[in-house]
Design a protein around this motif. Sequence first.
Motif, PDB file in Angstrom:
ATOM      1  N   ILE A 194      19.270  12.289   0.520  1.00  0.00           N
ATOM      2  CA  ILE A 194      20.372  12.006  -0.410  1.00  0.00           C
ATOM      3  C   ILE A 194      20.592  10.508  -0.544  1.00  0.00           C
ATOM      4  CG2 ILE A 194      22.860  12.277  -0.773  1.00  0.00           C
ATOM      5  CD1 ILE A 194      22.635  14.986   0.692  1.00  0.00           C
ATOM      6  N   MET A 195      20.637   9.815   0.590  1.00  0.00           N
ATOM      7  CA  MET A 195      20.881   8.371   0.555  1.00  0.00           C
ATOM      8  C   MET A 195      19.726   7.620  -0.086  1.00  0.00           C
ATOM      9  SD  MET A 195      23.899   7.844   1.637  1.00  0.00           S
ATOM     10  CE  MET A 195      23.783   6.043   1.667  1.00  0.00           C
ATOM     11  N   GLU A 196      18.517   8.092   0.122  1.00  0.00           N
ATOM     12  CA  GLU A 196      17.349   7.456  -0.489  1.00  0.00           C
ATOM     13  C   GLU A 196      17.477   7.434  -2.007  1.00  0.00           C
ATOM     14  OE1 GLU A 196      13.311   5.829  -0.357  1.00  0.00           O
ATOM     15  OE2 GLU A 196      14.901   6.065   1.134  1.00  0.00           O
ATOM     16  N   ARG A 197      18.000   8.531  -2.565  1.00  0.00           N
ATOM     17  CA  ARG A 197      18.167   8.611  -4.020  1.00  0.00           C
ATOM     18  C   ARG A 197      19.401   7.849  -4.496  1.00  0.00           C
ATOM     19  NH1 ARG A 197      16.369  14.825  -5.645  1.00  0.00           N
ATOM     20  NH2 ARG A 197      14.267  14.690  -4.722  1.00  0.00           N
ATOM     21  N   MET A 223       8.332   1.744  15.174  1.00  0.00           N
ATOM     22  CA  MET A 223       7.189   0.846  15.030  1.00  0.00           C
ATOM     23  C   MET A 223       6.043   1.544  14.298  1.00  0.00           C
ATOM     24  SD  MET A 223       8.289  -1.926  16.454  1.00  0.00           S
ATOM     25  CE  MET A 223       6.779  -2.873  16.686  1.00  0.00           C
ATOM     26  N   TRP A 224       5.842   2.823  14.621  1.00  0.00           N
ATOM     27  CA  TRP A 224       4.745   3.584  14.039  1.00  0.00           C
ATOM     28  C   TRP A 224       4.937   3.834  12.537  1.00  0.00           C
ATOM     29  CZ3 TRP A 224       4.652   9.053  12.636  1.00  0.00           C
ATOM     30  CH2 TRP A 224       3.366   9.512  12.315  1.00  0.00           C
ATOM     31  N   THR A 225       6.168   3.941  12.086  1.00  0.00           N
ATOM     32  CA  THR A 225       6.446   4.282  10.684  1.00  0.00           C
ATOM     33  C   THR A 225       6.700   3.061   9.796  1.00  0.00           C
ATOM     34  OG1 THR A 225       8.808   4.549  11.189  1.00  0.00           O
ATOM     35  CG2 THR A 225       7.419   6.520  11.305  1.00  0.00           C
ATOM     36  N   LYS A 226       6.467   1.867  10.311  1.00  0.00           N
ATOM     37  CA  LYS A 226       6.736   0.680   9.500  1.00  0.00           C
ATOM     38  C   LYS A 226       5.914   0.660   8.214  1.00  0.00           C
ATOM     39  CE  LYS A 226       8.577  -2.670  12.815  1.00  0.00           C
ATOM     40  NZ  LYS A 226       9.865  -2.764  12.113  1.00  0.00           N
ATOM     41  N   ARG A 227       4.720   1.210   8.275  1.00  0.00           N
ATOM     42  CA  ARG A 227       3.866   1.237   7.089  1.00  0.00           C
ATOM     43  C   ARG A 227       3.985   2.548   6.317  1.00  0.00           C
ATOM     44  NH1 ARG A 227      -1.840  -1.452   9.288  1.00  0.00           N
ATOM     45  NH2 ARG A 227      -0.927  -3.444  10.001  1.00  0.00           N
ATOM     46  N   ALA A 228       4.799   3.449   6.812  1.00  0.00           N
ATOM     47  CA  ALA A 228       4.999   4.741   6.141  1.00  0.00           C
ATOM     48  C   ALA A 228       6.044   4.594   5.045  1.00  0.00           C
ATOM     49  CB  ALA A 228       5.441   5.782   7.162  1.00  0.00           C
ATOM     50  N   PRO A 229       6.171   5.593   4.169  1.00  0.00           N
ATOM     51  CA  PRO A 229       7.218   5.560   3.141  1.00  0.00           C
ATOM     52  C   PRO A 229       8.597   5.399   3.774  1.00  0.00           C
ATOM     53  CG  PRO A 229       5.647   7.314   2.682  1.00  0.00           C
ATOM     54  CD  PRO A 229       5.300   6.772   4.039  1.00  0.00           C
ATOM     55  N   PRO A 230       9.533   4.734   3.095  1.00  0.00           N
ATOM     56  CA  PRO A 230      10.866   4.484   3.668  1.00  0.00           C
ATOM     57  C   PRO A 230      11.575   5.745   4.170  1.00  0.00           C
ATOM     58  CG  PRO A 230      10.567   3.223   1.652  1.00  0.00           C
ATOM     59  CD  PRO A 230       9.381   4.134   1.757  1.00  0.00           C
ATOM     60  N   HIS A 278      22.050   1.982  -9.789  1.00  0.00           N
ATOM     61  CA  HIS A 278      22.496   0.613 -10.067  1.00  0.00           C
ATOM     62  C   HIS A 278      23.846   0.334  -9.411  1.00  0.00           C
ATOM     63  CE1 HIS A 278      22.869  -3.183 -12.184  1.00  0.00           C
ATOM     64  NE2 HIS A 278      24.052  -2.808 -12.634  1.00  0.00           N
ATOM     65  N   PHE A 279      24.757   1.294  -9.485  1.00  0.00           N
ATOM     66  CA  PHE A 279      26.092   1.122  -8.910  1.00  0.00           C
ATOM     67  C   PHE A 279      26.008   0.936  -7.395  1.00  0.00           C
ATOM     68  CE2 PHE A 279      29.520   3.402  -6.666  1.00  0.00           C
ATOM     69  CZ  PHE A 279      30.572   2.532  -6.944  1.00  0.00           C
ATOM     70  N   MET A 280      25.168   1.743  -6.738  1.00  0.00           N
ATOM     71  CA  MET A 280      25.066   1.686  -5.283  1.00  0.00           C
ATOM     72  C   MET A 280      24.453   0.365  -4.811  1.00  0.00           C
ATOM     73  SD  MET A 280      26.398   4.309  -3.827  1.00  0.00           S
ATOM     74  CE  MET A 280      25.619   4.391  -2.209  1.00  0.00           C
ATOM     75  N   LYS A 281      23.605  -0.217  -5.622  1.00  0.00           N
ATOM     76  CA  LYS A 281      23.000  -1.500  -5.246  1.00  0.00           C
ATOM     77  C   LYS A 281      24.044  -2.617  -5.213  1.00  0.00           C
ATOM     78  CE  LYS A 281      18.365  -0.477  -7.017  1.00  0.00           C
ATOM     79  NZ  LYS A 281      17.325  -0.818  -8.009  1.00  0.00           N
ATOM     80  N   LYS A 282      25.111  -2.443  -5.965  1.00  0.00           N
ATOM     81  CA  LYS A 282      26.161  -3.461  -6.016  1.00  0.00           C
ATOM     82  C   LYS A 282      27.178  -3.328  -4.888  1.00  0.00           C
ATOM     83  CE  LYS A 282      26.147  -4.406 -10.996  1.00  0.00           C
ATOM     84  NZ  LYS A 282      26.999  -4.443 -12.225  1.00  0.00           N
ATOM     85  N   VAL A 283      27.240  -2.155  -4.279  1.00  0.00           N
ATOM     86  CA  VAL A 283      28.253  -1.915  -3.237  1.00  0.00           C
ATOM     87  C   VAL A 283      27.575  -1.525  -1.921  1.00  0.00           C
ATOM     88  CG1 VAL A 283      30.157  -1.327  -4.795  1.00  0.00           C
ATOM     89  CG2 VAL A 283      28.518   0.447  -4.122  1.00  0.00           C
TER      90      VAL A 283
END
Length: 322
Positions: free
Chosen positions: A246-249, A166-173, A254-259
């Motif tokens: 690693i996952m953030e990057r 809840m506290w990090t909802k406004r923080a960077p992902p 583009h490929f990862m957005k499709k799968v």
Amino acid sequence: MEASLSDFNIDAPRWDQYTFLGRVKHFFNITDPRTVFVSEGELDWAKTMVEKSRIGVIPPGTQVEQLLYAKKLYDSAFHPDTGEKMNVIGRMSFQVPGGMIITGFMLQFYRTVPAVIFWQWVNQSFNALVNYTNRNAASPTSVRQMALSYFTATTTALATAVGMNMWTKRAPPLVGRWVPFAAVAAANCVNIPMTRQQELIQGICVKDGNQNELGHSQRAAAIGITQVVISRITMAAPGMILLPVIMERLEKLHFMKKVKVLHAPLQVMLSGCFLLFMVPVACGLFPQICKLPVSYLEPELQDTIKASYGEHVPYVFFNKGL
């Protein structure tokens, strides 16, 4: 090479347990996840071979490699204090297959409160079983104590995870992705001491170099449990801190957005890669059989030891558990 010599010591470690590298090699050997899939019959064979070797009755034609393999299976599946077969899920060799699934899904499903609650509960249930399985078995733990430690650790993990979520909802992902690690670290600081509280209350059994019991020490218990807490947090840290980066990057590609359906399996696989190395490294941070100067023990225990042995016992030894 045939192992027919009576001086073959099955209990002697293959690697120096007083060096970090030696301990890492030892735990790479006994936390090998492949041993999880060994049949019950083969584990019983390993125990029989170890017991026969201890009394110098080795079957003719036995090879050294066979004895070393039997020792590997025995050390991975049987408790060092009791010699009893440990449950599969609680063994350290199950940390990679079990931990990778739980860690991967905790890191993937961290955005919603129901998902956070479910996966933190699963993780703490798993941890409670591992902690109980790898405790110092010389100190009995009641069902009530186990239930209390499980409830306290689970509550701590959930409160930390949900609160920080809840506290990090406004923080960077990326900050939100680190919440599961904070919850796991906080829960480990509660779960392990609570599960093994009997050791802190009554003390842990300490022995001399010849395995003679000298008494029970609360100070030794505190040292052992502290080391286990540090090891468990270290075990989780690299995967749960670096993997989100690693996952953030990767997810921006583009490929990862499709799968997107593959994101969770990918995190599980990568978690396994981290744990494959971190389980033995974290277990090897401290010797499993700790060596402690008698001068550090409680004054009354020091007096008891000195009255019986004089100055001939400068150190005591105890199993800190894993």
